[in-house]
Motif scaffolding. Structure first.
Motif, PDB file in Angstrom:
ATOM      1  N   ALA A  78      33.285  49.475  49.971  1.00 15.74           N
ATOM      2  CA  ALA A  78      32.935  48.632  48.827  1.00 15.74           C
ATOM      3  C   ALA A  78      33.599  47.264  48.979  1.00 15.74           C
ATOM      4  O   ALA A  78      34.667  47.149  49.581  1.00 15.74           O
ATOM      5  N   ARG A  79      32.946  46.263  48.432  1.00 18.44           N
ATOM      6  CA  ARG A  79      33.456  44.893  48.491  1.00 18.44           C
ATOM      7  C   ARG A  79      34.367  44.649  47.287  1.00 18.44           C
ATOM      8  O   ARG A  79      33.932  44.820  46.149  1.00 18.44           O
ATOM      9  N   PRO A  80      35.624  44.282  47.481  1.00 10.66           N
ATOM     10  CA  PRO A  80      36.520  44.058  46.334  1.00 10.66           C
ATOM     11  C   PRO A  80      36.146  42.806  45.552  1.00 10.66           C
ATOM     12  O   PRO A  80      35.669  41.832  46.144  1.00 10.66           O
ATOM     13  N   ILE A  81      36.349  42.845  44.226  1.00  8.95           N
ATOM     14  CA  ILE A  81      35.980  41.693  43.387  1.00  8.95           C
ATOM     15  C   ILE A  81      37.174  41.183  42.580  1.00  8.95           C
ATOM     16  O   ILE A  81      37.587  40.046  42.737  1.00  8.95           O
ATOM     17  N   THR A  82      37.713  42.027  41.715  1.00 14.62           N
ATOM     18  CA  THR A  82      38.733  41.520  40.788  1.00 14.62           C
ATOM     19  C   THR A  82      39.748  42.608  40.436  1.00 14.62           C
ATOM     20  O   THR A  82      39.426  43.797  40.485  1.00 14.62           O
ATOM     21  N   ALA A  83      40.965  42.164  40.095  1.00 15.03           N
ATOM     22  CA  ALA A  83      42.054  43.116  39.837  1.00 15.03           C
ATOM     23  C   ALA A  83      42.671  42.890  38.467  1.00 15.03           C
ATOM     24  O   ALA A  83      42.728  41.767  37.962  1.00 15.03           O
ATOM     25  N   LEU A 116      41.964  37.516  39.840  1.00 15.50           N
ATOM     26  CA  LEU A 116      42.857  38.198  38.897  1.00 15.50           C
ATOM     27  C   LEU A 116      42.227  38.137  37.514  1.00 15.50           C
ATOM     28  O   LEU A 116      42.117  37.059  36.920  1.00 15.50           O
ATOM     29  N   ALA A 117      41.790  39.293  37.020  1.00 10.20           N
ATOM     30  CA  ALA A 117      41.089  39.334  35.732  1.00 10.20           C
ATOM     31  C   ALA A 117      42.061  39.408  34.563  1.00 10.20           C
ATOM     32  O   ALA A 117      41.715  39.057  33.437  1.00 10.20           O
ATOM     33  N   GLY A 118      43.269  39.879  34.800  1.00 15.69           N
ATOM     34  CA  GLY A 118      44.230  40.004  33.703  1.00 15.69           C
ATOM     35  C   GLY A 118      45.203  41.121  33.958  1.00 15.69           C
ATOM     36  O   GLY A 118      45.423  41.512  35.102  1.00 15.69           O
ATOM     37  N   GLY A 119      45.762  41.647  32.870  1.00 17.48           N
ATOM     38  CA  GLY A 119      46.769  42.707  32.975  1.00 17.48           C
ATOM     39  C   GLY A 119      47.831  42.487  31.927  1.00 17.48           C
ATOM     40  O   GLY A 119      47.587  41.847  30.911  1.00 17.48           O
ATOM     41  N   ASP A 120      49.013  43.009  32.201  1.00 17.82           N
ATOM     42  CA  ASP A 120      50.089  42.896  31.219  1.00 17.82           C
ATOM     43  C   ASP A 120      51.425  42.917  31.955  1.00 17.82           C
ATOM     44  O   ASP A 120      51.548  43.564  33.005  1.00 17.82           O
ATOM     45  N   THR A 121      52.382  42.172  31.419  1.00 16.37           N
ATOM     46  CA  THR A 121      53.728  42.163  32.009  1.00 16.37           C
ATOM     47  C   THR A 121      54.740  42.376  30.889  1.00 16.37           C
ATOM     48  O   THR A 121      54.755  41.621  29.923  1.00 16.37           O
ATOM     49  N   ASN A 122      55.554  43.419  31.021  1.00 11.49           N
ATOM     50  CA  ASN A 122      56.558  43.749  30.009  1.00 11.49           C
ATOM     51  C   ASN A 122      57.918  43.949  30.659  1.00 11.49           C
ATOM     52  O   ASN A 122      58.007  44.162  31.861  1.00 11.49           O
TER      53      ASN A 122
END
Ligand SMILES: [Mg+2]
Length: 304
Positions: A78-83, A116-122
């Protein structure tokens, strides 16, 4: 996480294809032109379980957290797109640690056109924990899976195996380009990435495919590191290391015989591609003896 960090991350990522909103809204919007299926994967790495900050730089941790997911997409062709990236940081080390992790992760992302679609940092009182969820897409050839191998298929492996703990486990190149090229130009029956050692991963592919896998011990490509480590710690031979060290992140492929002949003659990759065995009727994992007979092989590795 503080605004300064978000601003830094937005500057670092810039405008990203497929993500019209960029970072900063409540959620990401993914715009895709093609109708091909999405392929989703996620991996969680925990300090002192999957890596040690005394042995890896934070950049290497970020790199590896994305690379293991890329390797899973490679296994599916599969072709990678976003993380999406979520990190729990040990409080005393943040936020410098967060930036260094992202430096490593984003350098690999740019090599593979992953946004980079997003995420969270704590922050918390515990160890460093990082999760990457990766979105990819199948090509017009559809996905490659573990389940398509048939008796008679040849088993091919990329690269060299064993000894990844010497350093390769945190700096390997996921075989995305190789998988896409092979899946595009040849007919492959099944594939898996080698995360837990050739023996265990081959037995997984055998089980999913409902057939057996017979490995030829003398054909298995053993890495220089595996040979060096075996000299320092002779309790495990180079071959045992190649069979069961894990974290090689190479590809194991089952390929119909005519395609395998063509592939081995063409050698279309920049890395070696070698034949290490064959799929057989008898379910399970086997080693082929020099006289042609089969002996059971432990999924843990080579047993004398
Ligand atoms: Mg995998």
């Amino acid at each position: 996480m503080e605004l300064e960090f978000i601003t830094w991350l937005r500057e670092r990522t810039g405008r990203q294809p497929h993500l019209p909103l960029g970072l900063g809204d409540d959620a990401a919007i993914l715009q895709l032109a093609e109708q091909n299926d999405l392929v989703l994967t996620s991996d969680l790495l925990t300090e002192d379980v999957h890596f040690r900050l005394t042995q890896c730089t934070p950049q290497q941790v970020g790199y590896k957290a994305l690379a293991v997911n890329l390797s899973d997409l490679a296994a599916m062709a599969a072709r990678p797109i976003t993380a999406l990236v979520s990190i729990a940081l040990p409080r005393q080390l943040a936020p410098q640690l967060a930036r260094e992790i992202y430096e490593g992760l984003l350098s690999l992302a740019s090599q593979f056109n992953v946004t980079l679609a997003g995420g969270d940092t704590n922050c918390w009182e515990g160890p460093l924990v990082i999760n990457v969820a990766l979105v990819g897409q199948t090509t017009s050839r559809g996905p490659l899976t573990r389940g398509g191998a048939q008796p008679g298929d040849q088993l091919l492996v990329t690269g060299e195996l064993g000894g990844s703990l010497a350093g390769r486990h945190a700096s390997f190149t996921p075989r995305v380009r190789e998988a896409l090229l092979l899946h595009e130009c040849y007919t492959l029956s099944a594939g898996i990435d080698l995360s837990d050692g050739l023996a265990l991963d081959a037995s997984r592919m055998a089980r999913e495919s409902g057939c057996g896998m017979a490995l030829e011990m003398t054909a298995i490509p053993i890495s220089t590191e595996a040979r060096q480590m075996a000299r320092q710690q002779p309790a495990r031979s180079p071959l045992e290391r190649a069979l069961s060290d894990g974290e090689d992140f190479e590809l194991l492929l089952a390929v119909p015989p005519d395609q395998a002949d063509r592939l081995l003659a063409d050698q279309p990759l920049k890395i070696p591609l070698v034949r290490i065995g064959q799929c057989v009727e008898q379910a399970g994992l086997w080693q082929r003896n020099p006289d042609g007979s089969l002996a059971a092989l432990s999924p843990r590795g080579y047993e004398h």
